[in-house]
Design an enzyme around this catalytic site. Sequence first.
Site, PDB file in Angstrom:
ATOM      1  N   HIS A  54       0.836  -1.202   0.000  1.00  0.00           N
ATOM      2  CA  HIS A  54       0.000   0.000   0.000  1.00  0.00           C
ATOM      3  C   HIS A  54       0.875   1.257   0.000  1.00  0.00           C
ATOM      4  O   HIS A  54       0.582   2.241  -0.698  1.00  0.00           O
ATOM      5  CB  HIS A  54      -0.909  -0.033   1.227  1.00  0.00           C
ATOM      6  CG  HIS A  54      -1.891   1.080   1.297  1.00  0.00           C
ATOM      7  ND1 HIS A  54      -2.461   1.499   2.481  1.00  0.00           N
ATOM      8  CD2 HIS A  54      -2.412   1.885   0.341  1.00  0.00           C
ATOM      9  CE1 HIS A  54      -3.289   2.495   2.235  1.00  0.00           C
ATOM     10  NE2 HIS A  54      -3.269   2.757   0.950  1.00  0.00           N
ATOM     11  N   GLU A  57       2.263   1.912  -3.449  1.00  0.00           N
ATOM     12  CA  GLU A  57       1.234   2.530  -4.303  1.00  0.00           C
ATOM     13  C   GLU A  57       1.230   4.043  -4.127  1.00  0.00           C
ATOM     14  O   GLU A  57       1.178   4.798  -5.103  1.00  0.00           O
ATOM     15  CB  GLU A  57      -0.134   1.941  -3.964  1.00  0.00           C
ATOM     16  CG  GLU A  57      -1.310   2.634  -4.634  1.00  0.00           C
ATOM     17  CD  GLU A  57      -2.525   2.733  -3.731  1.00  0.00           C
ATOM     18  OE1 GLU A  57      -3.032   3.857  -3.518  1.00  0.00           O
ATOM     19  OE2 GLU A  57      -2.977   1.690  -3.238  1.00  0.00           O
ATOM     20  N   HIS A  58       1.297   4.501  -2.883  1.00  0.00           N
ATOM     21  CA  HIS A  58       1.323   5.947  -2.619  1.00  0.00           C
ATOM     22  C   HIS A  58       2.601   6.587  -3.154  1.00  0.00           C
ATOM     23  O   HIS A  58       2.565   7.666  -3.757  1.00  0.00           O
ATOM     24  CB  HIS A  58       1.214   6.199  -1.115  1.00  0.00           C
ATOM     25  CG  HIS A  58      -0.183   6.177  -0.594  1.00  0.00           C
ATOM     26  ND1 HIS A  58      -0.794   7.278  -0.063  1.00  0.00           N
ATOM     27  CD2 HIS A  58      -1.102   5.185  -0.536  1.00  0.00           C
ATOM     28  CE1 HIS A  58      -2.032   6.981   0.312  1.00  0.00           C
ATOM     29  NE2 HIS A  58      -2.238   5.703   0.044  1.00  0.00           N
ATOM     30  N   GLU A 135      -4.483   8.175   6.986  1.00  0.00           N
ATOM     31  CA  GLU A 135      -5.479   7.307   6.352  1.00  0.00           C
ATOM     32  C   GLU A 135      -5.881   6.180   7.294  1.00  0.00           C
ATOM     33  O   GLU A 135      -7.057   5.827   7.406  1.00  0.00           O
ATOM     34  CB  GLU A 135      -4.914   6.731   5.056  1.00  0.00           C
ATOM     35  CG  GLU A 135      -5.887   5.828   4.321  1.00  0.00           C
ATOM     36  CD  GLU A 135      -5.321   5.271   3.037  1.00  0.00           C
ATOM     37  OE1 GLU A 135      -5.967   4.381   2.443  1.00  0.00           O
ATOM     38  OE2 GLU A 135      -4.229   5.708   2.619  1.00  0.00           O
TER      39      GLU A 135
END
Length: 762
Positions: A54, A57-58, A135
């Site tokens: 994850h 991805e950022h 997040e």
Amino acid sequence: MSRNADPQQTRQATLANGLALTLVHAPQATRAAALVRVAAGSHDEPPAHPGLAHFLEHLLFLGGARFAAGERLMPWVQARGGRLNASTRARTTDYFFEVPAAALDGGLARLADMLAGPLPEAGAQLGEREVLEAEYIARATDAGTLIDAALAAGVAEGHPLRRFVAGRRASLAVEEEGFQRALRDFHGSFYQPGNLQLWLQGPQSLDELQALAARYCEGWPAGQLPARERPPALAPLAEDWLHLRLPGAPRLVLGFAVDELDATAEQALDALAGLLADEAAGGLLAWLGERGLCDAAALRVAYRAAGQALLAVTFELAQARHAPTVEAAFLDWLRALRSGSGEALVPAEWHQLAPLEQLRQRARGLPAPVAPRWLAALDASRPVRLLVAPDAPGRPTCVAGFELQLRRGPAKPLDFAPRAWRFEAPAPASTAPAGTLHLRWRFPNVPARSHFLALRHGLRPLAGLARRSGVSLRLDEEGADWALGLQGPADRLQSCLDRALALLAEPPAALAAQGERLLQRELQRKAAELPIRRLLDALPASLAGEGEGLPDWSAARWDVLARHAEPPQASRVPGLPTTQPLLPPALAAGYHRRVVAGEGEAALLLFCPLPGRGAAQEAAWRLLARELEGGFYQRLRVELNLGYALFCGFRQVAGWRGLLFAVQSPHTQPEALYGHLRAFLESAAASLGELPEARLHDLANALAHEPAGEDAAWRDQLAGVAADHAKRVAEAARRMTRSDLLAAHAALLGEQGGSWLLTNRA
């Protein structure tokens, strides 16, 4: 796009380096889309570094070898009125964008560059790690996330679905060389052509699309494909009930494990989701609603990896004690559906989807045949049974990295007499062109929300019947107005409209009694939403004023927009046809503030309406919004790290157009958030004064060539502008100067159209 549009052409191909292509030529499209799927996700990351996939991805959105700063994919797409996002799942990671068709070339160049390019240095990674922390904190209070975590507690011990994979500050040791090595190894192993698939869709020919893919992706060197293990089975599932304490409406969630999920199964499940939500008489939802047991039902795939999946069927209950009855009715309904021929299972209309949604469906293998045999996957013997309620018994439990109030309890007996459920096949496809009808009423006084909810609830059976004939029917609030919209084959709109108008004019007496219950249920539901979502929901009423009393249909004024359809006869429509345009009610200039109290993180929303409805002024404000968007994200999200959930853009709220800003923060209070927002807006004057002519030309050109959406004409009518307004906005954009943008910026800061600040704390 209408159902009679030219058929799409597709091509499968593979580049020399192993990159698999799916190309879609959509000749009538005005927008194009791209999607890259990496065959790796959170369950492929090293267990020692949860959240690494994850996090990667950022990081990739920070830029590649060729494109940096304002030329990166995100600000570049935003400046052209496009949209983009990414999603990390268990065994896949998707990156996707949609832009005006002419911008596909530049978008694909940036997407390929960021995926293949070098990773940012550790110093740049620190800021993005804080974004993931924000997040995580936001997701830790999100009902959907916590429900999925609770479902994971019902699958087999040792399944990776129980692992923490979201990533947060404590799990991402950016400063350590071991983490950096693992990050580089993960990117090098999985982000290489043979492990990727690319979907491209647009009006370009198949040869042109393939040439684009080759131009930007063929130079990417091939590598050795990584080995991947099949995940363990989801079963055995929990046989007892799980109880989860959460605010909001009580819900029953049934989880079903599927061992082999292919495209035909996905298509069947999508069709089942549509049938489950059907409110037509004789169906499950209508039966539950008539008895006050349940208000809504939905089916979704909560988890999928390597063919296996966990399906979640969710019922919004009137009361938690109704859960056993609702489950028994659903299982009986499912039994009856399985025993039939499956003719009621009909896939959604493919061409009604936007290009990006079409590509995301294609990435799932759709469209595919509907195979009713897949209904057997919803085995009634042992689903995961999860009851969610504000007063559910629970004890602190950590599942998948999220803290839950969760408790197990004994299974409840199910007692339900089989029923003769009605499953009607949809009407044959119509050869008539697609049409739309929009009706809008303005009342002397804004009616109470409860009356709107009651009438919308009463229209549900009619909407279900309309859906079976290919017509969508819905009633919406548009600020101070109510609007009825129908879309579908032109030869079937009138009969659906007549039935809906008859119900609105003379609703059953029992329907009015539902209003207060539905209002309380809505308030209960919104209490569980993210704070930023609650503020967005509250904005239209803040502008229009809170309603009270009954709708006065006899004195209501109405207008209509019909496209490829006959407008209704005035005698059939309650109220009086207007002889003048129904302009949005005037808003007071200056600053207005409202506190929408609620739990959760601090949140702020600022809406600044346009001072007027002139095309030149709107063009300037639209360009201003696009120029501010990239800097807004950079300053508030990256540099100040105020939070993960942010928004900046030009939007229409009911009939009012203007600039909308929103921020949700885990650590900064609304007053400070507003100070940062004002400081950003005030500082923008300097950069606007130095805006390069080339940049202004790009912004204006993108706005001038932006295609109109399906409902653009209706939105224009709601906003009180002329039919050729969009054309005049495009023409004005081409003439725009820096001085025009500075004037728009001054009007924004001076609150000439007013400013509405909504916060969830005083």
